[in-house]
Design an enzyme around this catalytic site. Sequence first.
Site, PDB file in Angstrom:
ATOM      1  CG  HIS A 140     134.279  74.802  11.283  1.00 11.41           C
ATOM      2  ND1 HIS A 140     135.478  74.393  10.750  1.00 11.41           N
ATOM      3  CD2 HIS A 140     133.398  73.801  11.049  1.00 11.41           C
ATOM      4  CE1 HIS A 140     135.328  73.197  10.200  1.00 11.41           C
ATOM      5  NE2 HIS A 140     134.079  72.806  10.375  1.00 11.41           N
ATOM      6  CG  ASP A 162     130.700  70.504  11.668  1.00 15.98           C
ATOM      7  OD1 ASP A 162     131.421  71.111  10.865  1.00 15.98           O
ATOM      8  OD2 ASP A 162     131.021  69.403  12.161  1.00 15.98           O
ATOM      9  CG  HIS A 203     136.083  70.366  13.618  1.00 12.51           C
ATOM     10  ND1 HIS A 203     134.864  70.500  14.253  1.00 12.51           N
ATOM     11  CD2 HIS A 203     135.791  70.294  12.293  1.00 12.51           C
ATOM     12  CE1 HIS A 203     133.891  70.497  13.368  1.00 12.51           C
ATOM     13  NE2 HIS A 203     134.418  70.385  12.159  1.00 12.51           N
ATOM     14  NE  ARG A 263     131.540  66.463   8.731  1.00  9.77           N
ATOM     15  CZ  ARG A 263     130.352  67.074   8.704  1.00  9.77           C
ATOM     16  NH1 ARG A 263     129.568  66.924   7.659  1.00  9.77           N
ATOM     17  NH2 ARG A 263     129.954  67.819   9.688  1.00  9.77           N
TER      18      ARG A 263
HETATM   19 FE   LIG Z   1     133.497  70.713  10.220  1.00 11.19          FE
END
Ligand SMILES: [Fe+2]
Length: 288
Positions: free
Chosen positions: A106, A108, A260, A275
């Site tokens: 995917h 984000d 990713h 993150r």
């Molecule tokens: Fe992600």
Amino acid sequence: MTLTAKEQITVRRVTPTIGAEITGIDLTDTSPENITQINDLLLEHGVLFFHDSMLETEQHLDLARSFGELSIYPLEKIMLKPEDEPQYLTDIIDHEDDPIKQGNWHTDVTWIDEPPKLGFLQAVDVPASGGDTLWADLYKAYDALSPVMQNFLEGITVNHRMSENLLHRIGRAAGQEFVQKLLETFPTVQHPMVRTHPETGRKALFIGGEFMLSIEGMHDDESQWLIKWLKHHITNPNFHVRWSWTNGDFVIWDERCTNHKALNDHQPSYRHIRRCTVDGDKPFYLNN
Ligand SMILES: [Fe+2]
């Protein structure tokens, strides 16, 4: 001879087209010159890997903020009260009783009009092996298609929405009433199938994984077939770079031309990665 910081920078391509390991750049230096240098490398390689770069949370945020506005996850945004401090950083912690959260390919949050443009990951505490992350080069995935398929996809608009998976998880935690509110707050959005990168001008497939609901104007069976085929197309290992984490690694990637995927082979080992993302603009396609 005294070497300047710039002369000490090394760039090692991890694959011929995506991913480069960088040394000699200080990620706590947010001067315009340093940020431009990092951005130029990012536009060339899509994903940048830095070793020995354990940033404090404020340093992590300062770096990300230098590239754009820090993202607040949309679900948090709608629940935020004026007195609340937004959470820009997410601690992704996997352990025996709380396995990995997102294992599909995917990019984000494509279910909003302006999805994030860059991601920033800090390896805080990772297992000795396992739990690698993969990125797919979506320029290359586009370039690998026949001209006929490229032309066909370039006219296509894709409907993106929070996936059934995600809604199901939210429903279990917060109830169906909240899910209904979410669907009203975040209706289906449209994005081009082929996206022109706003900085490089290159064309990339814009794949949103399970957030791709349907293809505008197609019959449902055609639409589901094409989405399935596109998701399969990007699983070609020739498009990928794979990173095995070490504590202190820091990774920056371009959400606009990559997908990713986190591997899930480290269970039941503990893994802590931190993150954040920065906001992007509305994806577009330029016919040229
Ligand atoms: Fe992600």
